[in-house]
Design a protein around this motif. Structure first.
Motif, PDB file in Angstrom:
ATOM      1  N   ALA A 183       6.113  -5.054   3.063  1.00 55.82           N
ATOM      2  CA  ALA A 183       5.852  -4.125   1.960  1.00 55.82           C
ATOM      3  C   ALA A 183       4.455  -4.321   1.387  1.00 55.82           C
ATOM      4  N   SER A 184       3.962  -5.563   1.377  1.00 63.17           N
ATOM      5  CA  SER A 184       2.623  -5.806   0.840  1.00 63.17           C
ATOM      6  C   SER A 184       1.562  -5.169   1.734  1.00 63.17           C
ATOM      7  N   ALA A 185       1.728  -5.271   3.055  1.00 61.80           N
ATOM      8  CA  ALA A 185       0.773  -4.641   3.966  1.00 61.80           C
ATOM      9  C   ALA A 185       0.792  -3.124   3.810  1.00 61.80           C
ATOM     10  N   GLU A 186       1.976  -2.571   3.655  1.00 60.21           N
ATOM     11  CA  GLU A 186       2.093  -1.118   3.493  1.00 60.21           C
ATOM     12  C   GLU A 186       1.450  -0.667   2.190  1.00 60.21           C
ATOM     13  N   LEU A 187       1.705  -1.424   1.099  1.00 57.13           N
ATOM     14  CA  LEU A 187       1.178  -1.031  -0.204  1.00 57.13           C
ATOM     15  C   LEU A 187      -0.348  -1.085  -0.238  1.00 57.13           C
ATOM     16  N   LEU A 188      -0.920  -2.089   0.439  1.00 56.19           N
ATOM     17  CA  LEU A 188      -2.379  -2.260   0.424  1.00 56.19           C
ATOM     18  C   LEU A 188      -3.071  -1.499   1.544  1.00 56.19           C
ATOM     19  N   GLY A 189      -2.297  -0.846   2.405  1.00 57.40           N
ATOM     20  CA  GLY A 189      -2.884  -0.078   3.480  1.00 57.40           C
ATOM     21  C   GLY A 189      -3.529  -0.939   4.542  1.00 57.40           C
ATOM     22  N   ARG A 190      -2.939  -2.093   4.801  1.00 59.25           N
ATOM     23  CA  ARG A 190      -3.493  -3.014   5.799  1.00 59.25           C
ATOM     24  C   ARG A 190      -2.422  -3.376   6.816  1.00 59.25           C
ATOM     25  N   ARG A 191      -2.858  -3.920   7.942  1.00 61.26           N
ATOM     26  CA  ARG A 191      -1.898  -4.500   8.875  1.00 61.26           C
ATOM     27  C   ARG A 191      -1.530  -5.899   8.392  1.00 61.26           C
ATOM     28  N   LEU A 192      -0.277  -6.297   8.616  1.00 65.66           N
ATOM     29  CA  LEU A 192       0.188  -7.584   8.114  1.00 65.66           C
ATOM     30  C   LEU A 192      -0.630  -8.732   8.688  1.00 65.66           C
ATOM     31  N   GLU A 193      -0.963  -8.669   9.972  1.00 68.24           N
ATOM     32  CA  GLU A 193      -1.718  -9.760  10.595  1.00 68.24           C
ATOM     33  C   GLU A 193      -3.131  -9.869  10.033  1.00 68.24           C
ATOM     34  N   ASP A 194      -3.656  -8.761   9.476  1.00 71.31           N
ATOM     35  CA  ASP A 194      -4.991  -8.811   8.869  1.00 71.31           C
ATOM     36  C   ASP A 194      -4.958  -9.424   7.476  1.00 71.31           C
ATOM     37  N   LEU A 195      -3.772  -9.435   6.846  1.00 71.59           N
ATOM     38  CA  LEU A 195      -3.634 -10.035   5.518  1.00 71.59           C
ATOM     39  C   LEU A 195      -3.513 -11.557   5.591  1.00 71.59           C
ATOM     40  N   LEU A 196      -2.725 -12.044   6.543  1.00 72.04           N
ATOM     41  CA  LEU A 196      -2.387 -13.461   6.591  1.00 72.04           C
ATOM     42  C   LEU A 196      -3.596 -14.318   6.907  1.00 72.04           C
ATOM     43  N   HIS A 197      -3.661 -15.472   6.196  1.00 68.68           N
ATOM     44  CA  HIS A 197      -4.670 -16.514   6.427  1.00 68.68           C
ATOM     45  C   HIS A 197      -6.091 -16.034   6.109  1.00 68.68           C
ATOM     46  N   GLN A 198      -6.189 -14.996   5.295  1.00 66.82           N
ATOM     47  CA  GLN A 198      -7.482 -14.501   4.835  1.00 66.82           C
ATOM     48  C   GLN A 198      -7.470 -14.449   3.309  1.00 66.82           C
ATOM     49  N   PRO A 199      -8.644 -14.602   2.658  1.00 64.76           N
ATOM     50  CA  PRO A 199      -8.672 -14.447   1.195  1.00 64.76           C
ATOM     51  C   PRO A 199      -8.159 -13.069   0.797  1.00 64.76           C
ATOM     52  N   LEU A 200      -7.314 -13.032  -0.221  1.00 68.74           N
ATOM     53  CA  LEU A 200      -6.749 -11.753  -0.646  1.00 68.74           C
ATOM     54  C   LEU A 200      -7.845 -10.794  -1.089  1.00 68.74           C
ATOM     55  N   THR A 201      -8.932 -11.337  -1.655  1.00 62.07           N
ATOM     56  CA  THR A 201     -10.012 -10.480  -2.150  1.00 62.07           C
ATOM     57  C   THR A 201     -10.622  -9.628  -1.037  1.00 62.07           C
ATOM     58  N   ASP A 202     -10.509 -10.096   0.218  1.00 65.04           N
ATOM     59  CA  ASP A 202     -11.055  -9.317   1.341  1.00 65.04           C
ATOM     60  C   ASP A 202     -10.199  -8.103   1.671  1.00 65.04           C
ATOM     61  N   SER A 203      -8.964  -8.075   1.187  1.00 64.73           N
ATOM     62  CA  SER A 203      -8.035  -7.007   1.553  1.00 64.73           C
ATOM     63  C   SER A 203      -7.752  -6.044   0.412  1.00 64.73           C
ATOM     64  N   LEU A 204      -8.302  -6.322  -0.780  1.00 69.86           N
ATOM     65  CA  LEU A 204      -8.004  -5.470  -1.922  1.00 69.86           C
ATOM     66  C   LEU A 204      -9.024  -4.351  -2.046  1.00 69.86           C
ATOM     67  N   PRO A 205      -8.567  -3.134  -2.357  1.00 70.08           N
ATOM     68  CA  PRO A 205      -9.521  -2.053  -2.638  1.00 70.08           C
ATOM     69  C   PRO A 205     -10.293  -2.358  -3.919  1.00 70.08           C
ATOM     70  N   VAL A 206     -11.490  -1.817  -4.031  1.00 70.42           N
ATOM     71  CA  VAL A 206     -12.343  -2.099  -5.193  1.00 70.42           C
ATOM     72  C   VAL A 206     -11.647  -1.706  -6.489  1.00 70.42           C
ATOM     73  N   SER A 207     -10.866  -0.625  -6.458  1.00 69.97           N
ATOM     74  CA  SER A 207     -10.193  -0.161  -7.673  1.00 69.97           C
ATOM     75  C   SER A 207      -9.136  -1.134  -8.172  1.00 69.97           C
ATOM     76  N   LEU A 208      -8.688  -2.057  -7.329  1.00 68.01           N
ATOM     77  CA  LEU A 208      -7.614  -2.996  -7.683  1.00 68.01           C
ATOM     78  C   LEU A 208      -8.136  -4.422  -7.846  1.00 68.01           C
ATOM     79  N   LEU A 209      -9.318  -4.693  -7.342  1.00 63.75           N
ATOM     80  CA  LEU A 209      -9.815  -6.067  -7.261  1.00 63.75           C
ATOM     81  C   LEU A 209      -9.897  -6.738  -8.630  1.00 63.75           C
ATOM     82  N   GLY A 210     -10.499  -6.080  -9.599  1.00 61.31           N
ATOM     83  CA  GLY A 210     -10.684  -6.701 -10.904  1.00 61.31           C
ATOM     84  C   GLY A 210      -9.367  -7.029 -11.594  1.00 61.31           C
ATOM     85  N   SER A 211      -8.406  -6.124 -11.534  1.00 58.89           N
ATOM     86  CA  SER A 211      -7.125  -6.335 -12.214  1.00 58.89           C
ATOM     87  C   SER A 211      -6.338  -7.489 -11.581  1.00 58.89           C
TER      88      SER A 211
END
Length: 392
Positions: A183-211
């Motif tokens: 669900a997290s990959a779907e919500l952020l519009g990313r593939r799950l394997e691209d999320l894991l073991h990477q800083p979350l900041t690299d996967s967040l859209p700019v509109s969501l990063l600050g919050s």
């Protein structure tokens, strides 16, 4: 090399009273002089001080001054003294004391001559018994904390796998994604394997990063869970967010939950409660063992289908507030005793109890139970699996 003969102590028989007083003061806490018929002829007290009722032991059989479970030990001790002249091993005997717990004394004895009286010396074991009880309680407390730790791990994994929300577990320092669900990959519009073991900041859209960063920093610095409603905008619109600190194997982590903004006024937890109850129901429904949660008195609050089958009740609502011992047809009082034990020590594991039935043979259940003290009022959780009865 031949064994030397036992010394003849017949000459000391006439000094049995004086020896008893001396031995009580120097060696033990109490001494008895017992005649050839097992009757107490003298009682001498030492540092232990007076024991309620022991002044009435004179003229009584020694076996009558101990609890029923210790009587066979008295007979064994006297028999050994008769055959060997002395005891090679002490005997722990329990002596009833009016209005108090039984008094544990460790006894050794020697016969003063082949036809003389027996001189028995006892040592107070209450301090030892208290240490043993404390050791057991500490061990149970350790097991209880370990059980809770494993339960938290299991809950975390289950939440991570089945939640409809986007759930991510991050390293608290680097914010690297350690775990994430689909669900997290779907919500952020990313593939799950691209999320894991990477800083979350690299996967967040700019509109969501600050919050998200503000939420994570607030959670990390305060050490408490933090919630934000309708903050930031993701690919699917505005989001509700929550983060909580975790410590796993000594490592600080953060659990982040993201969901599409819920309807209702801020602070309205109605939808959250429905979702939480639905997920709790999913966990309960899929548990293979019989599971029941009761109040502190054993009244049923919640039960799963396996427990319903165990009790033969078709509708869970018919169980509510009924006492667990009643449902288990507890004619021997074992279930009631277990409820009391869990309330006293916090946790009981591996106990095999019988579940009675009105018109059939009983069934055996191996039960584990723990006091769920995180909430108010406290509840008790029971989990058990049916075991086959032994062959007759």
């Amino acid at each position: 090399m031949p064994t030397p003969p036992e010394p003849d102590l017949s000459a000391l028989a006439s000094l049995a009273h004086e020896l008893a007083i001396t031995m009580a003061r120097v060696v033990g806490d109490m001494a008895l002089v017992v005649d050839g018929h097992g009757v107490i002829a003298e009682v001498a007290e030492g540092a232990l001080g007076p024991i309620a009722g022991c002044d009435q032991w004179v003229g009584r059989r020694w076996i009558d001054t101990v609890s029923p479970g210790s009587q066979v030990k008295v007979l064994s001790l006297l028999q050994e003294v008769t055959l060997c002249g002395a005891t090679t091993l002490g005997r722990e005997l329990m002596h009833p004391v009016p209005g108090q717990a039984d008094l544990p004394l460790a006894w050794s004895a020697i016969r003063l001559g082949s036809h003389g009286p027996v001189l028995a010396v006892g040592r107070d074991l209450r301090a030892v018994a208290a240490l043993q009880q404390r050791f057991v309680e500490v061990q149970q407390e350790m097991e209880r904390h370990y059980w809770r730790y494993r339960l938290v791990q299991s809950r975390s994994q289950r939440l991570y796998q089945v939640a409809h929300d986007a759930v991510l577990v991050l390293d608290a320092g680097s914010l690297v994604v350690l775990q994430a669900n689909a669900a997290s990959a779907e919500l952020l519009g990313r593939r799950l394997e691209d999320l894991l073991h990477q800083p979350l900041t690299d996967s967040l859209p700019v509109s969501l990063l600050g919050s998200v960063l503000e939420l994570l920093v607030a959670t990390r610095s305060s050490g408490r869970a933090v919630n934000r409603r309708g903050c930031g905008t993701g690919p699917s619109g505005r989001l509700d967010m929550a983060a909580a600190p975790l410590t796993v194997d000594g490592r600080r982590q953060l659990m982040l939950r993201l969901r599409k903004e819920l309807g209702g006024a801020p602070g309205d937890g109605g939808v959250d409660e429905v979702l939480a109850l639905s997920r709790m129901a999913e966990v309960v429904e899929t548990t293979a063992d019989a599971l029941v949660i009761t109040d502190a008195d054993g009244g049923v609050l919640m039960a799963n289908p396996a427990f319903l089958r165990l009790t033969g009740v078709a509708d869970e609502s018919l169980l509510r507030r009924r006492l667990l011992p009643e449902l288990m047809v507890d004619t021997q009082g074992a279930w009631a005793a277990m409820v009391d034990e869990v309330r006293r020590v916090g946790m009981v594991t591996g106990v095999v109890l019988e579940v009675g039935t009105p018109d059939g043979p009983p069934r055996r259940v191996r039960v584990a139970a723990a006091l769920l003290a995180e909430g108010e009022p406290a509840c008790i959780g029971f989990a058990g699996g049916v075991e086959p009865l032994p062959d007759p």
